[in-house]
Motif scaffolding. Structure first.
Motif, PDB file in Angstrom:
ATOM      1  N   TRP A 291       0.834  -1.212   0.000  1.00 19.31           N
ATOM      2  CA  TRP A 291       0.000   0.000   0.000  1.00 19.31           C
ATOM      3  C   TRP A 291       0.867   1.260   0.000  1.00 19.31           C
ATOM      4  N   ILE A 292       1.899   1.286   0.843  1.00 17.02           N
ATOM      5  CA  ILE A 292       2.717   2.506   0.914  1.00 17.02           C
ATOM      6  C   ILE A 292       3.603   2.657  -0.318  1.00 17.02           C
ATOM      7  N   LYS A 293       3.774   1.574  -1.075  1.00 15.32           N
ATOM      8  CA  LYS A 293       4.575   1.652  -2.303  1.00 15.32           C
ATOM      9  C   LYS A 293       3.677   1.797  -3.538  1.00 15.32           C
ATOM     10  N   ARG A 294       2.408   2.037  -3.333  1.00 14.59           N
ATOM     11  CA  ARG A 294       1.463   1.981  -4.455  1.00 14.59           C
ATOM     12  C   ARG A 294       1.799   2.995  -5.547  1.00 14.59           C
ATOM     13  N   GLU A 295       2.250   4.190  -5.148  1.00 10.77           N
ATOM     14  CA  GLU A 295       2.566   5.198  -6.165  1.00 10.77           C
ATOM     15  C   GLU A 295       3.804   4.786  -6.957  1.00 10.77           C
ATOM     16  N   GLU A 296       4.799   4.255  -6.260  1.00 11.59           N
ATOM     17  CA  GLU A 296       6.012   3.767  -6.942  1.00 11.59           C
ATOM     18  C   GLU A 296       5.669   2.605  -7.875  1.00 11.59           C
ATOM     19  N   LEU A 297       4.806   1.712  -7.414  1.00 12.33           N
ATOM     20  CA  LEU A 297       4.399   0.576  -8.248  1.00 12.33           C
ATOM     21  C   LEU A 297       3.626   1.051  -9.476  1.00 12.33           C
ATOM     22  N   ALA A 298       2.799   2.079  -9.249  1.00 17.57           N
ATOM     23  CA  ALA A 298       1.977   2.576 -10.360  1.00 17.57           C
ATOM     24  C   ALA A 298       2.832   3.208 -11.455  1.00 17.57           C
ATOM     25  N   GLN A 299       4.007   3.707 -11.090  1.00 20.30           N
ATOM     26  CA  GLN A 299       4.883   4.352 -12.055  1.00 20.30           C
ATOM     27  C   GLN A 299       5.850   3.365 -12.716  1.00 20.30           C
ATOM     28  N   THR A 300       5.784   2.108 -12.310  1.00 22.08           N
ATOM     29  CA  THR A 300       6.697   1.097 -12.851  1.00 22.08           C
ATOM     30  C   THR A 300       6.126   0.478 -14.118  1.00 22.08           C
ATOM     31  N   GLU A 301       6.980   0.285 -15.077  1.00 23.76           N
ATOM     32  CA  GLU A 301       6.538  -0.288 -16.343  1.00 23.76           C
ATOM     33  C   GLU A 301       6.057  -1.728 -16.157  1.00 23.76           C
ATOM     34  N   ILE A 302       4.919  -2.029 -16.749  1.00 25.05           N
ATOM     35  CA  ILE A 302       4.381  -3.396 -16.713  1.00 25.05           C
ATOM     36  C   ILE A 302       4.709  -4.074 -18.032  1.00 25.05           C
ATOM     37  N   LYS A 303       5.441  -5.163 -17.933  1.00 27.80           N
ATOM     38  CA  LYS A 303       5.860  -5.874 -19.136  1.00 27.80           C
ATOM     39  C   LYS A 303       5.847  -7.370 -18.840  1.00 27.80           C
ATOM     40  N   THR A 304       4.900  -8.080 -19.424  1.00 23.08           N
ATOM     41  CA  THR A 304       4.794  -9.514 -19.144  1.00 23.08           C
ATOM     42  C   THR A 304       6.095 -10.228 -19.502  1.00 23.08           C
ATOM     43  N   SER A 305       6.408 -11.259 -18.735  1.00 18.40           N
ATOM     44  CA  SER A 305       7.659 -11.987 -18.943  1.00 18.40           C
ATOM     45  C   SER A 305       7.396 -13.495 -18.895  1.00 18.40           C
ATOM     46  N   LEU A 306       7.864 -14.190 -19.927  1.00 14.83           N
ATOM     47  CA  LEU A 306       7.690 -15.647 -19.959  1.00 14.83           C
ATOM     48  C   LEU A 306       8.551 -16.349 -18.916  1.00 14.83           C
ATOM     49  N   TRP A 307       9.552 -15.619 -18.360  1.00 14.54           N
ATOM     50  CA  TRP A 307      10.339 -16.222 -17.281  1.00 14.54           C
ATOM     51  C   TRP A 307       9.441 -16.599 -16.104  1.00 14.54           C
ATOM     52  N   GLY A 308       8.360 -15.854 -15.963  1.00  8.81           N
ATOM     53  CA  GLY A 308       7.429 -16.155 -14.880  1.00  8.81           C
ATOM     54  C   GLY A 308       6.827 -17.545 -15.006  1.00  8.81           C
ATOM     55  N   VAL A 309       6.635 -17.997 -16.240  1.00 10.18           N
ATOM     56  CA  VAL A 309       6.075 -19.344 -16.452  1.00 10.18           C
ATOM     57  C   VAL A 309       7.032 -20.397 -15.893  1.00 10.18           C
ATOM     58  N   GLY A 310       8.340 -20.172 -16.127  1.00  6.12           N
ATOM     59  CA  GLY A 310       9.332 -21.102 -15.590  1.00  6.12           C
ATOM     60  C   GLY A 310       9.301 -21.151 -14.072  1.00  6.12           C
ATOM     61  N   VAL A 311       9.157 -19.968 -13.447  1.00 10.97           N
ATOM     62  CA  VAL A 311       9.089 -19.923 -11.978  1.00 10.97           C
ATOM     63  C   VAL A 311       7.821 -20.624 -11.484  1.00 10.97           C
ATOM     64  N   ILE A 312       6.712 -20.399 -12.188  1.00 13.62           N
ATOM     65  CA  ILE A 312       5.454 -21.068 -11.807  1.00 13.62           C
ATOM     66  C   ILE A 312       5.602 -22.585 -11.889  1.00 13.62           C
ATOM     67  N   LEU A 313       6.202 -23.057 -12.977  1.00 13.92           N
ATOM     68  CA  LEU A 313       6.380 -24.505 -13.132  1.00 13.92           C
ATOM     69  C   LEU A 313       7.287 -25.076 -12.044  1.00 13.92           C
ATOM     70  N   ALA A 314       8.330 -24.303 -11.686  1.00 18.36           N
ATOM     71  CA  ALA A 314       9.216 -24.741 -10.600  1.00 18.36           C
ATOM     72  C   ALA A 314       8.439 -24.838  -9.281  1.00 18.36           C
TER      73      ALA A 314
END
Length: 280
Positions: A61-84
């Motif tokens: 919650w306190i980082k919400r403004e910083e998070l909102a300003q961060t670029e959102i870019k999907t990454s297929l590396w996440g699929v590997g982490v999910i499978l792990a």
């Protein structure tokens, strides 16, 4: 998909993806999470689990403004982490081992964040997510391996301190023998409960310290503080039992001394925090 959130508003397709992922995660891990909450409610060693989850939400919650300003870019590396993470879950399920299944929840959760939100945003959520690993009860094999030497250490040092101050006591393992009673240092008096809680408190405080070296110093300080203060508790209990009798080691006195010891531990943790903060 590349985009940047405006304020807290996220693209509809991303919100839909987050909803589907969250629903799937809860469906798959519901029995695991139910058991975890049960442990938090019934096991005093891990009752701080509720606070850690709440604090993770507060950090986001306190980082919400910083998070909102961060670029959102999907990454297929996440699929590997999910499978792990799912592989860990399968291992834990086959072995009937809860710790692995519970840790796999965090792995899958973090993998989903990487996949849907991208590395830049997931990195900013690393601490709020992984802080919760301190809320997962450690396997009893490790718990018992830690408590036994801690009980022996507390018994040994407290007995030697009592003998140094002229009290007629001797020790047999984790049992301190007084003239008027036998004082047994049980698992609850090993200091492991304070150690687990203090590690959580120190990790939270360390998050707000800018230098990694002092973060490590603060977190590691939880170990000598928890052990040292617990030895003090056993020592004082020995004196009171010697002077007053068995009731000093039971009921209200025992619970009250545990509370005082934990308050002293928290005071020492904040003292160390103040010292390292001045050097940053």
């Amino acid at each position: 998909m590349e985009t940047k959130a405006k304020g807290l508003a996220l693209p509809k397709e991303l919100l839909a993806g987050l909803f589907v992922f969250a629903a799937s995660l809860i469906y798959l891990y519901f029995p695991v999470l139910k058991g975890l909450v049960y442990d938090w409610w019934h096991d005093e060693n891990y009752s701080h689990g509720f606070l850690l989850v709440a604090f993770s939400g507060y950090l986001i919650w306190i980082k919400r403004e910083e998070l909102a300003q961060t670029e959102i870019k999907t990454s297929l590396w996440g699929v590997g982490v999910i499978l792990a993470g799912l592989f860990l879950f399968l291992l834990g399920w086959v072995a009937g081992e809860q710790f692995t299944q519970r840790v796999s929840f965090l792995v899958v959760l973090y993998g989903g964040l990487i996949f849907l939100l991208g590395w830049p945003l997931a990195k900013k959520l690393t601490f709020p997510v992984w802080l919760n690993i301190l809320a997962i009860p450690i396997p009893y094999v490790i718990y018992n391996a830690l408590t036994f030497p801690l009980k022996l250490f507390a018994s040994k040092i407290a007995t030697e301190a009592l003998q140094f101050f002229g009290f007629s006591v001797y020790r047999d393992g984790n049992i301190i023998i007084l003239p008027n009673m036998v004082l047994e240092v049980v698992d609850a008096c090993s200091g492991i409960r304070s150690l687990i809680s203090l590690l959580a408190v120190c990790s939270i405080l360390a998050y707000f310290i800018p230098k990694n070296l002092y973060r490590v110093i603060l977190v590691l300080s939880a170990i000598p503080i928890a052990i040292g203060v617990n030895v003090l508790r056993v020592f004082v209990t020995g004196i009171l039992s010697y002077k007053i009798g068995p009731k000093a080691a039971q009921g209200f006195f025992h619970t009250f001394s545990g509370l005082l010891v934990f308050m002293l531990s928290i005071f020492l943790v904040f003292l160390v925090h103040r010292m390292v903060s001045k050097r940053c």
